[in-house]
Design a protein around this motif. Structure first.
Motif: not given
Lengths: 531, 653
Positions: A180, A492, A496, B66, B224-226, B229, B233, B240, B243
């Protein structure tokens, strides 16, 4: 006990009865048995008629733009089992497995869609068949693009996505959710291979480039003393040893009445290159001449020539800027030879001159077989994406020596709207390009088959699972790039990596190759009198 | 005796229900009548992430890709109900009710039955969130879901450790998918509970490790995310929320909301340990036994706690009604006080003006500003629009605070999406279609797929004759909850008449459109645009009045006078009051006359000017402060006063 069993049976029966009632109420979708023939083909959206399609493309789902109460489409070719799709709505969704089977069995043959529409009086009408050709050569399996709003200054909801062309699967390589507050722009690959990739990122802690080499990612701070804003467009040398990049000082402005209100010009631009082994960033006179604006570099597939565009700087007087000359700047397509072993650059040769064409020549791309060079031409400037006049042209690199005049011609895919960014497939038979055709605002990727004679066939838009997808899609697909394999790093992991600050800073070479050593690259910040 | 006990219990329950009802009723009335939640739907100041919602499977599919997407989807749907004030208030009230119930259940479980009034605390915390016109519905929904899972876990996982672990794994897996980062609340409460109340430290540690494993598998392998994150969220603890451009104190409130349940369980547990410790030192009770609060022990803890906080006498006494009245009074008083203090009246004025301007209810805009005068540039900007649309800009604009930057929200401090969203309207009405499109696209980017922006973009493209582009926006609107009818109507009209030649309003706006390309960039400033509009269409009254207003505000008297002849083009019956005042000032300074053709400056204006001059030039003999004081008292609604106060060129010499 018996009572419980009764309740159980009753409860179990309820869904079955409901299903039966629904089925009975709606009736089974029937196949047409008798019909009237309509001489013209049915109107369908997107336009998947008379095109050449890859044998490995996802089903071309479409909407039938004919009034009716029931629809049936028979899809067939010479070999294999025909597919029959029946629908109560205008939407025709083709089953994936059967589609791929049919295409695989009929490479190089015709594929037909017989569209049947049942009118309100219960009569079926069969329209003339819609024909497409299945090419023998497949397209690269993946398309990587940036998906954003058709925004102007602010781009907040963006993602670099990777779409499987065999299916509709789309995954985000990078998106706003992951990092972000950061902006990521141009992505580039080495010879259609995703294991060598580069993405520029501008984040709150400064610009950087995410470099994936042989599948291993790293983050490099691309700021240098001559280049505080990081890189712009880039191109990998086919050896994977160096990356030529652009740095520019671009200014966006708005037209008062033109259909595409955005426009831009480069107040200044130059090129440099990053040596992957040493992490050096450097340049040479050929790439960053003070009296020229250089941009849009691309390598020939043998790595012996770098093609790029350049235009003379017209504003030399005190207080003058690109704004005063924006519609008079026209770029030539030039090339310079390069020896990767000695890091030696040759002399600049003009390939297509704007003086001859009367147009600005931009965005060159050489086919991987080295035969064809496709480029854009528009009325002026460096930003073809904002020019309605931008069209694609093709040049046969084997038609004569440079700098002698070569034969170039418009590619047979142009529309009355902007057609610009393009990428070749690894086998040189497919070209994907960005086009605003249809509405003039929203850029979509189109695919065209290019035969061995450089002839382009009618393009088709990227197929979607929902046939009516483009009817309400208000984002744009930017910078489509074809690659044979998926990006080897997950989104991801990339996020990172960018989030961590373990980045190696780019270093500035001070070798003889750096003609403006000491003064830097000669980039925007180095050119007095020019902003 | 037994029936008496049952009666007391049922009475107690009725009392609790009535108290809850009173609280919720007050909450609903406050949100509906005082806060007016539809203003949040239109809030572009503090809410830059108001969720969009579209009907259809494709839209839903995005949300299941997600962790946390399901809650986000539900919240996106519920948020749309804020479009109607009463429905929005109902959503918020139901949410408070759910939070109250769940908090109450968890407090009881943690042995704090005597403190069940604390269940209203989360509801009270929501008052400033809404009172400040911020939008945290997604976070609050995620918290509610998480607390529901906590309650389920506490109910079912009291048996064997292996079974508890299985329950934990199943519930967490599901919760993490549904509510993302808010599942941390589940982990905290369950972990604390297991350690403190059930003395299953090993199980708590194991469950924590399980959380890492499950979240890793779901986030990295499946989605497939971090991890950061996903945990960030829907969780207030991560980047999150930090910001977002929401007021910081509201983020703090969300922090408190999230940490309330874990803190209560922890406090109760520690207190219980202390009590047990002191009991043990007195030779009572046994150590090491895992036991949950309940029965005698729970009553003992409760009595000690209530005794400590001074409720013992009342609890043990025979005055349950008094206790109920006092308790309810405290809750309602605290809630009322928090609601009263936290209501952001200034923001409300800005948003209300914005709302009525969006609905083109111009007299209401003027009425609000008259009732609550504001020098906020956004308000002044919209007021000027309202004055124009009611035919009073030339007469009354100086009856209100004015500033050149407010007229077009110009200046670098207004280069924001909020300002864009305000500005688009004048560009739209004047016919500056490209600039209007620019501002709307920027607003869409920052404020998201808000239906009102999509609607304007659809209209704009229809005016420009770009029916293909308009159809895209209309198709999108057709999938919204409240704008579908409007979109369907226009889709049908486009089908019948693709160029909308029969639509009078579209034709009128087309006639105003700046259709010829100018030789400057649109962001070159208002004057060039307004002059170009007038050159293109002499009947563009709005462009004329705004050009004149612009000249007055920046004190460009020569240009103002040069354009006064255009009054004839628009059939003005008389010279507007502010123009008369400016002309008098100009003629006084230049010692010359201006040819006004058939128009004459009114006697009232001349008298006003003479009176003004008397005060300004002679009455106080150089005492600036006294002069200004009297001028403000008598002439604050005149252009003379504006010229003096802001030192414009036109001030009398």
């Amino acid at each position: 006990m018996r009572k419980r069993w009764m309740i159980f049976i009753l409860v179990s029966c309820v869904p079955a009865v409901c299903v039966a009632m629904v089925y009975g109420f709606w009736g089974r979708l029937e196949s047409p048995e008798r019909w009237n023939d309509v001489e013209r083909p049915a109107r369908i959206r997107p336009d998947y008629a008379g095109t050449v399609i890859p044998p490995n493309i996802a089903p071309l789902n479409f909407v039938v733009v004919e009034d009716g109460v029931c629809y049936c489409v028979k899809i067939y070719s010479e070999q294999g089992k025909p597919i029959e799709v029946r629908s109560r709505t205008h939407k025709i969704v083709i089953p994936e497995r059967a589609w791929h089977k049919l295409l695989r069995a009929n490479r190089g043959r015709q594929l037909y869609f017989d569209v049947f529409v049942k009118s309100e009086d219960g009569q079926w009408n069969r329209y003339a068949p819609i024909g497409n050709t299945i090419a023998a050569e497949p397209i690269d399996n993946y398309l990587v693009y940036r998906k954003v709003y058709a925004g102007h200054n602010i781009l907040m909801n963006k993602a670099i996505c990777q779409r499987s062309l065999e299916s509709y699967d789309e995954v985000a390589v990078l998106n706003d959710r992951s990092i972000r507050g950061s902006c990521f722009n141009c992505h580039s690959f080495c010879s259609n291979q995703a294991e060598n990739m580069l993405i520029h990122v501008r984040s709150s802690w400064g610009p950087s480039m995410v470099l994936i080499r042989d599948g291993v990612p790293s983050c490099v701070d691309s700021r240098t003393q001559f280049n505080s804003k990081g890189m712009g467009h880039s191109t990998w040398h086919p050896s994977g040893k160096l990356i030529v990049f652009t740095i520019y000082n671009v200014q966006l402005f708005y037209h008062s009445a033109r259909r595409e209100l955005r426009d831009a010009f480069d107040n200044d631009s130059a090129m440099g290159y990053y040596v992957c082994e040493t992490g050096e960033m450097t340049s040479c006179e050929q790439l960053s001449d003070r009296s020229y604006l250089e941009t849009w570099p691309t390598w020939s597939p043998d790595g012996r020539y770098l093609y790029f565009c350049r235009a003379p700087v017209l504003w030399k007087g005190q207080g003058q800027t690109g704004q005063d000359y924006y519609n008079r700047i026209k770029y030539d397509l030039v090339r310079v030879s390069y020896d990767v072993e000695s890091d030696g650059w040759g002399e600049i040769e003009t390939v297509v001159s704007s003086k001859e064409t009367g147009l600005s020549v931009l965005l060159p791309r050489v086919s991987p077989d080295g035969r064809w060079l496709v480029f854009c031409m528009c009325n002026y400037g460096a930003w073809a994406g904002f020019q309605e006049s931008s069209d694609l042209y093709i040049l046969d690199l084997e038609s004569g020596p440079v700098p002698a005049r070569r034969a170039y011609r418009p590619l047979g895919v142009n529309s009355d709207q902007t057609d610009y960014w393009k990428s070749w497939s690894g086998n040189s038979r497919w070209l994907v390009f960005s086009s605003k055709r249809g509405d003039g605002i929203f850029t979509k990727p189109y695919f065209s088959y290019i035969d061995r004679d450089g002839r382009a066939y009618k393009p088709f838009v990227l197929p979607q699972r929902d046939p009516a997808f483009y009817d309400s899609f208000i984002r744009v697909y930017q910078l489509p790039e074809l690659v044979s394999e998926p990006v080897p790093i997950t989104g991801g992991r990339l996020a990172r990596l960018i989030g961590s600050r373990r980045r190696a800073g780019g270093t500035i070479a001070t070798t003889g190759a750096t003609v403006k050593a000491g003064a830097g690259l000669g980039g925007p910040e180095d050119r007095p009198g020019r902003e | 005796m037994e029936s008496c006990g049952i009666r007391r219990v049922s009475l107690w329950r009725v009392g609790e229900a009535v108290r809850t009802l009173l609280f919720l009723g007050g909450f609903y009335v406050y949100l509906w009548g005082v806060v007016d939640l539809r203003l949040i739907y239109y809030n572009w100041v503090a809410v830059d992430d108001f969720p969009a919602f579209f009907r259809g499977v494709d839209f839903f599919r995005e949300f299941v890709s997600y962790p946390g997407g399901v809650v986000e989807y539900i919240s996106a749907f519920l948020s749309q109900l804020f479009y109607v004030s009463w429905a929005g208030a109902l959503v918020a009230t139901v949410q408070v009710y759910v939070l109250c119930v769940l908090t109450g259940l968890i407090l009881s479980r943690a042995g704090l039955r005597g403190f069940r009034m604390l269940r209203f605390f989360p509801g009270i915390l929501l008052l400033p969130i809404y009172g400040q016109y911020t939008h945290h519905l997604t976070a609050v929904t995620a918290l509610s879901v998480s607390l529901a899972f906590v309650w389920v876990y506490l109910r079912v996982a009291s048996g064997k450790e292996v079974l508890s672990i299985v329950w934990f794994a199943v519930l967490f897996s599901l919760l993490y998918f549904v509510a993302g980062g808010a599942s941390l609340v589940f982990l905290c409460v369950c972990g604390i509970y297991e350690v403190v109340f059930r003395r299953r430290v090993g199980l708590a540690v194991f469950c924590s490790l399980l959380v890492v494993g499950i979240s890793y598998v779901e986030t990295v392998v499946l989605f497939n995310a971090s991890l950061s994150e996903s945990f960030g969220y829907l969780s207030p603890t991560m980047k999150f929320y930090l910001s977002l451009k929401v007021p910081k104190q509201m983020v703090t409130v969300v922090y408190i909301l999230y940490s309330f349940a874990p803190l209560m369980v922890l406090t109760s547990g520690i207190w219980r340990l202390l009590v047990r410790g002191s009991s043990a030192s007195c030779g009572k009770g046994s150590e090491g036994e895992a036991s949950e609060p309940g029965g005698d022990e729970q009553a003992s803890v409760r009595d000690k706690l209530t005794g400590r906080f001074g409720f013992g006498k009342l609890r043990g006494g025979t005055l349950p009604v008094v206790r109920w009245v006092i308790g309810s009074g405290i809750v309602l008083f605290v809630a009322g006080a928090v609601g009263f203090i936290s209501l952001n009246e200034r923001m409300k004025t800005v948003l209300a003006v914005n709302y009525y301007a969006s609905e083109r209810m111009w007299p209401r805009v003027i009425e609000i500003v008259r009732r609550q005068p504001s020098n906020n540039y956004h308000v002044v900007h919209l007021l000027d629009q309202a004055l124009y649309h009611t035919g009073r800009l030339g007469d009354d604009m100086f009856c209100y605070p004015q500033h050149p930057n407010a007229l077009f929200l110009a200046g670098t401090s207004y280069a924001s999406a909020g300002a864009d969203w305000q500005r688009y309207r004048i560009y739209f009405d004047m016919g500056l279609v490209n600039l209007c499109e620019h501002t709307l696209v920027e607003s869409l980017e920052v404020l998201g797929y808000r239906p009102m922006i999509l609607k304007r973009l659809a209209l704009l493209n229809m005016i420009r004759g770009r029916s293909e582009v308009a159809r895209k926006y209309l198709n999108l609107l057709d999938r919204t909850l409240f704008y579908a009818g409007w979109a369907e109507d226009y889709l049908a009209r486009l089908e019948a008449d693709p160029n909308l030649m029969q639509d009078e309003e579209i034709q009128r706006l087309r006639s105003m459109m700046l259709a010829t390309e100018q030789d400057y960039s649109l962001d070159a400033g208002p004057e060039r645009n307004l002059r170009a509009l007038l050159d293109a269409n002499k009947q563009n009254r709005m462009a004329f009045e705004y050009l004149m207003a612009w000249y007055l505000l920046i004190g460009e008297m020569e240009k103002f006078v040069a354009n006064i002849g255009r009054l004839n083009d628009f059939g003005y019956e008389r010279i507007p009051r502010a123009y008369e005042e400016a002309l008098l000032l100009y003629m006084h300074n230049k010692r010359s006359k201006v040819d006004l053709g058939k128009y004459r400056i009114s006697r009232e204006s001349r008298q006003r000017f003479n009176g003004f001059l008397q005060v300004y030039l002679w009455r106080y003999d150089g005492d600036t402060r006294a002069t200004i004081r009297e001028l403000a008292a008598r002439y604050s609604d005149t252009y003379f006063f504006y010229a003096v106060l802001y030192g414009r060129e036109g001030k009398p010499g």
